[in-house]
Design an enzyme around this catalytic site. Structure first.
Site, PDB file in Angstrom:
ATOM      1  N   HIS A  12      22.568  -6.418  20.203  1.00  0.00           N
ATOM      2  CA  HIS A  12      23.366  -7.632  20.372  1.00  0.00           C
ATOM      3  C   HIS A  12      22.770  -8.838  19.640  1.00  0.00           C
ATOM      4  O   HIS A  12      23.440  -9.865  19.507  1.00  0.00           O
ATOM      5  CB  HIS A  12      23.508  -7.993  21.851  1.00  0.00           C
ATOM      6  CG  HIS A  12      24.338  -7.027  22.641  1.00  0.00           C
ATOM      7  ND1 HIS A  12      25.588  -6.620  22.245  1.00  0.00           N
ATOM      8  CD2 HIS A  12      24.074  -6.369  23.799  1.00  0.00           C
ATOM      9  CE1 HIS A  12      26.074  -5.757  23.127  1.00  0.00           C
ATOM     10  NE2 HIS A  12      25.175  -5.590  24.076  1.00  0.00           N
ATOM     11  N   HIS A  32      28.438  -0.874  24.969  1.00  0.00           N
ATOM     12  CA  HIS A  32      28.811  -2.189  24.446  1.00  0.00           C
ATOM     13  C   HIS A  32      28.817  -2.172  22.918  1.00  0.00           C
ATOM     14  O   HIS A  32      27.975  -1.522  22.293  1.00  0.00           O
ATOM     15  CB  HIS A  32      27.822  -3.257  24.919  1.00  0.00           C
ATOM     16  CG  HIS A  32      27.643  -3.322  26.396  1.00  0.00           C
ATOM     17  ND1 HIS A  32      26.599  -2.686  27.052  1.00  0.00           N
ATOM     18  CD2 HIS A  32      28.374  -3.929  27.358  1.00  0.00           C
ATOM     19  CE1 HIS A  32      26.697  -2.922  28.349  1.00  0.00           C
ATOM     20  NE2 HIS A  32      27.759  -3.669  28.562  1.00  0.00           N
TER      21      HIS A  32
END
Length: 307
Positions: free
Chosen positions: A126, A165
């Site tokens: 991320h 994710h």
């Protein structure tokens, strides 16, 4: 040649508060499973070095790297976002996590190791070039992939991301870079609410609805990933190995099990052997149910070890 296993004591010192799911116990759960199943002794254990500033700044902007250093707390926590904070050990751990991926890349390309797994934290996928988020500070896999291109002269590398994710930081680092093919699936709509729109030509990122199971994921791999990978012919594969799409993991709502992770790993080995001299570096990302995480990493490693 052996499978490398990179880790470092600093990874157990970084923590973001009591009851935070991205906790030191994650690595202990993995190691417990490897020992109890007699796999630990089959791995080539190596201590992760710290990544250099030059290596980190191939992905992250210098101003961002300086900012992280300036906000690193001497005590307590520095809160970056509601989910992500630093303690006084965080930057050391993050540098060694990125360094593990770089060192594994060097060793695999040199032929010292067949492949490698980096049992690291904090995770990385991320982390964007100028932003920490989602428990991540430096993008370990992106730094390793850029190192393979810049320091070793590889012309094509692939990044495989099977975390629940979307790896927004990895996409931000390599969007429209023809030397990098990124293949991922992820639950959607879901944090970080990206990856499903304005997809770049070098991104094969497949959004899947909640409760998708292993059969749905295998269809994605067989019909979308594998044709793209075989057409691209990567010279090395990097895996963002998140295990939070497991059906027992409350962080997401997908339905994978250990056998699915083993199957995906086996497919990537086939691609790597066809085009990349078998070269794979895998880095731990998510996975927060401790039992499911330990079992899933064990399954992943057993395939890398050809057990």
């Amino acid at each position: 040649m052996p499978t490398g296993y990179y880790t470092h004591p600093a990874f157990l010192l970084h923590e973001m508060g009591h009851f935070h799911p991205e906790c030191p116990e994650r690595l202990q759960a993995i190691e417990d499973h490897l020992i109890s199943h007699a796999v630990d002794g089959l791995l080539d254990h190596r201590e992760a070095p710290a990544a250099t500033e030059e290596q980190i700044e191939r992905v992250h902007r210098p101003a961002y790297v300086s900012e992280l250093t300036s906000i690193s707390p001497a005590a307590g926590y520095y809160q970056i976002d509601p989910d992500t904070s630093m303690n006084r050990h965080t930057l050391t751990a993050a540098r060694h996590a990125a360094g593990a991926a770089v060192a594994a890349t060097d060793a695999v390309i040199a032929g010292e190791l067949e492949n490698a797994f980096c049992c690291v934290r904090p995770p990385g996928h991320h982390a964007e070039p100028d932003r920490a988020m989602g428990f991540c500070f430096y993008n370990n896999v992106a730094i390793a992939a850029r190192h393979a291109l810049a320091a070793h002269g590889l012309e094509r590398v692939a990044i495989i991301d099977f975390d629940v994710h979307h790896g927004n930081g990895t996409e931000a680092a390599f969007r429209d870079d023809p030397r990098v093919l990124m293949c991922s699936f992820f639950q959607h709509p879901f944090y970080p609410y990206s990856g499903a729109e304005r997809i770049a030509p070098n991104m094969s990122n497949i959004p899947l609805p909640a409760y998708s199971n292993g059969m749905a994921v295998r269809e994605v791999v067989e019909t979308i990933w594998l044709p793209r990978l075989n057409e691209f012919k990567p010279e090395m594969l990097f895996i963002s190995a998140g295990f939070d799409a497991h059906r027992e993991d409350d962080m997401g709502q997908m339905g994978l099990v250990e056998q699915d992770y083993a199957w995906i790993t086996a497919q990537m080995i086939t691609v790597a052997r066809a085009h990349a001299q078998g070269r794979i570096v895998s880095c731990l990302e998510g996975g927060y149910n401790l039992s499911a995480l330990g079992r899933s990493v064990l399954a992943h490693l057993k395939v890398l070890l050809e057990m």
